[in-house]
Design a protein around this motif. Structure first.
Motif, PDB file in Angstrom:
ATOM      1  N   ASN A 149     -22.955 -47.299 -33.491  1.00  0.00           N
ATOM      2  CA  ASN A 149     -23.247 -48.722 -33.396  1.00  0.00           C
ATOM      3  C   ASN A 149     -22.174 -49.232 -32.492  1.00  0.00           C
ATOM      4  O   ASN A 149     -22.446 -50.141 -31.831  1.00  0.00           O
ATOM      5  N   MET A 150     -21.206 -48.734 -31.813  1.00  0.00           N
ATOM      6  CA  MET A 150     -20.358 -49.015 -31.011  1.00  0.00           C
ATOM      7  C   MET A 150     -20.747 -48.900 -29.330  1.00  0.00           C
ATOM      8  O   MET A 150     -20.550 -49.304 -28.530  1.00  0.00           O
ATOM      9  N   ASP A 151     -21.812 -48.052 -29.329  1.00  0.00           N
ATOM     10  CA  ASP A 151     -22.316 -47.495 -28.007  1.00  0.00           C
ATOM     11  C   ASP A 151     -22.969 -49.211 -27.484  1.00  0.00           C
ATOM     12  O   ASP A 151     -23.650 -49.717 -28.215  1.00  0.00           O
ATOM     13  N   GLY A 152     -23.370 -49.026 -26.434  1.00  0.00           N
ATOM     14  CA  GLY A 152     -23.964 -50.227 -25.332  1.00  0.00           C
ATOM     15  C   GLY A 152     -25.472 -49.854 -25.427  1.00  0.00           C
ATOM     16  O   GLY A 152     -25.835 -48.880 -25.949  1.00  0.00           O
ATOM     17  N   GLU A 153     -25.926 -50.841 -24.941  1.00  0.00           N
ATOM     18  CA  GLU A 153     -27.473 -51.194 -24.935  1.00  0.00           C
ATOM     19  C   GLU A 153     -27.866 -50.442 -23.573  1.00  0.00           C
ATOM     20  O   GLU A 153     -26.984 -50.380 -22.619  1.00  0.00           O
ATOM     21  N   PRO A 154     -29.213 -50.075 -23.261  1.00  0.00           N
ATOM     22  CA  PRO A 154     -29.501 -49.527 -21.964  1.00  0.00           C
ATOM     23  C   PRO A 154     -29.380 -50.652 -20.927  1.00  0.00           C
ATOM     24  O   PRO A 154     -29.673 -51.681 -21.173  1.00  0.00           O
ATOM     25  N   GLY A 155     -28.802 -50.033 -19.862  1.00  0.00           N
ATOM     26  CA  GLY A 155     -28.470 -51.006 -18.671  1.00  0.00           C
ATOM     27  C   GLY A 155     -27.326 -51.504 -18.837  1.00  0.00           C
ATOM     28  O   GLY A 155     -26.479 -52.205 -17.818  1.00  0.00           O
ATOM     29  N   TRP A 156     -26.517 -51.347 -19.909  1.00  0.00           N
ATOM     30  CA  TRP A 156     -25.093 -51.816 -19.922  1.00  0.00           C
ATOM     31  C   TRP A 156     -24.188 -50.597 -19.207  1.00  0.00           C
ATOM     32  O   TRP A 156     -24.273 -49.610 -19.386  1.00  0.00           O
ATOM     33  N   GLU A 157     -23.315 -51.226 -18.625  1.00  0.00           N
ATOM     34  CA  GLU A 157     -22.192 -50.168 -17.974  1.00  0.00           C
ATOM     35  C   GLU A 157     -20.890 -50.280 -18.970  1.00  0.00           C
ATOM     36  O   GLU A 157     -20.510 -51.314 -19.101  1.00  0.00           O
ATOM     37  N   PRO A 158     -20.089 -49.399 -19.341  1.00  0.00           N
ATOM     38  CA  PRO A 158     -18.908 -49.432 -19.925  1.00  0.00           C
ATOM     39  C   PRO A 158     -17.999 -50.060 -18.875  1.00  0.00           C
ATOM     40  O   PRO A 158     -18.001 -49.946 -17.615  1.00  0.00           O
ATOM     41  N   PHE A 159     -16.987 -50.785 -19.607  1.00  0.00           N
ATOM     42  CA  PHE A 159     -16.006 -51.619 -18.877  1.00  0.00           C
ATOM     43  C   PHE A 159     -14.562 -51.044 -19.273  1.00  0.00           C
ATOM     44  O   PHE A 159     -14.441 -51.197 -20.260  1.00  0.00           O
ATOM     45  N   ASP A 160     -13.753 -50.831 -18.339  1.00  0.00           N
ATOM     46  CA  ASP A 160     -12.433 -50.509 -18.733  1.00  0.00           C
ATOM     47  C   ASP A 160     -11.667 -51.579 -18.703  1.00  0.00           C
ATOM     48  O   ASP A 160     -10.869 -51.815 -17.697  1.00  0.00           O
ATOM     49  N   ALA A 161     -11.330 -52.274 -19.708  1.00  0.00           N
ATOM     50  CA  ALA A 161     -10.507 -53.642 -20.088  1.00  0.00           C
ATOM     51  C   ALA A 161      -9.392 -53.317 -19.445  1.00  0.00           C
ATOM     52  O   ALA A 161      -8.561 -54.049 -18.935  1.00  0.00           O
ATOM     53  N   PRO A 162      -8.363 -52.088 -20.180  1.00  0.00           N
ATOM     54  CA  PRO A 162      -7.120 -52.016 -20.213  1.00  0.00           C
ATOM     55  C   PRO A 162      -6.899 -51.875 -18.588  1.00  0.00           C
ATOM     56  O   PRO A 162      -5.905 -52.136 -18.037  1.00  0.00           O
ATOM     57  N   ALA A 163      -7.757 -51.120 -17.705  1.00  0.00           N
ATOM     58  CA  ALA A 163      -7.406 -50.788 -16.215  1.00  0.00           C
ATOM     59  C   ALA A 163      -7.407 -52.376 -15.754  1.00  0.00           C
ATOM     60  O   ALA A 163      -6.790 -52.365 -14.581  1.00  0.00           O
ATOM     61  N   LEU A 164      -7.825 -53.289 -15.974  1.00  0.00           N
ATOM     62  CA  LEU A 164      -8.191 -54.568 -15.474  1.00  0.00           C
ATOM     63  C   LEU A 164      -6.575 -55.433 -15.598  1.00  0.00           C
ATOM     64  O   LEU A 164      -6.148 -56.236 -14.840  1.00  0.00           O
ATOM     65  N   VAL A 165      -6.329 -55.318 -16.886  1.00  0.00           N
ATOM     66  CA  VAL A 165      -5.176 -56.094 -17.411  1.00  0.00           C
ATOM     67  C   VAL A 165      -3.928 -55.373 -17.778  1.00  0.00           C
ATOM     68  O   VAL A 165      -2.968 -56.099 -18.039  1.00  0.00           O
ATOM     69  N   GLY A 166      -4.146 -54.093 -17.946  1.00  0.00           N
ATOM     70  CA  GLY A 166      -2.918 -53.518 -18.290  1.00  0.00           C
ATOM     71  C   GLY A 166      -2.875 -53.393 -19.977  1.00  0.00           C
ATOM     72  O   GLY A 166      -3.703 -53.623 -20.683  1.00  0.00           O
ATOM     73  N   ALA A 167      -1.737 -52.833 -20.349  1.00  0.00           N
ATOM     74  CA  ALA A 167      -1.430 -52.542 -21.813  1.00  0.00           C
ATOM     75  C   ALA A 167      -1.397 -53.752 -22.568  1.00  0.00           C
ATOM     76  O   ALA A 167      -1.070 -53.792 -23.834  1.00  0.00           O
TER      77      ALA A 167
END
Length: 157
Positions: A7-25
């Motif tokens: 259920n945690m998987d995204g929908e077709p056409g969604w791209e995983p987003f690396d949130a920690p890489a954007l704002v850190g820890a």
């Protein structure tokens, strides 16, 4: 694979987003523990480029018996809507978060958090979001974010 993981998987056409890489820890409070009994979260960008999260509210988020505490819902909305502004290119802090609770959210349920940056004027960024499962809306929020002054941005980077 467990039902939670599926259920945690995204929908077709969604791209995983690396949130920690954007704002850190700094994302430790809500989404930092991906295997615990509080929250489990995954971030995506949908086909329109907006930030979407899938969130599991575990037993440690309990408020009313069998349901998520309003504070846990608020914490998730704070993180997702603030991060939506960051993902849109606005380094911000949340200045005001108004939440409208619509239905009790059952524990151990995976829900979706939709977000949308709706306006930017000067240092003020307005973001809207909602926590949903299918047609059911559990909470809606309006968030006023304030961009960080240049000096504080340099300290982050």
């Amino acid at each position: 694979m467990t039902d939670i993981q599926l259920n945690m998987d995204g929908e077709p056409g969604w791209e995983p987003f690396d949130a920690p890489a954007l704002v850190g820890a700094s994302l430790r409070f809500v989404s930092g523990d991906r295997t615990g009994n509080r929250f489990r979260m995954r971030y995506f960008r949908n086909a329109s480029g907006e930030l979407v999260a899938r969130v599991w509210f575990g037993p440690e988020t309990e408020g009313p018996p069998g349901h998520a505490h309003g504070g846990s819902i608020a914490a998730v909305l704070d993180e997702v809507l603030g991060l939506a502004a960051w993902a849109a290119g606005y380094p911000i802090v949340v200045g005001n978060l108004n939440i409208h609770f619509r239905h009790l959210l059952p524990l151990q349920t995976v829900v979706q958090v939709d977000s949308e940056v709706v306006a930017a004027a000067g240092r003020k960024i307005s973001v809207r979001g909602r926590i949903v499962l299918g047609d059911r809306i559990f909470a809606e929020a309006d968030c006023l974010c304030i961009t960080l002054p240049e000096e504080q941005r340099r300290q982050l980077g």
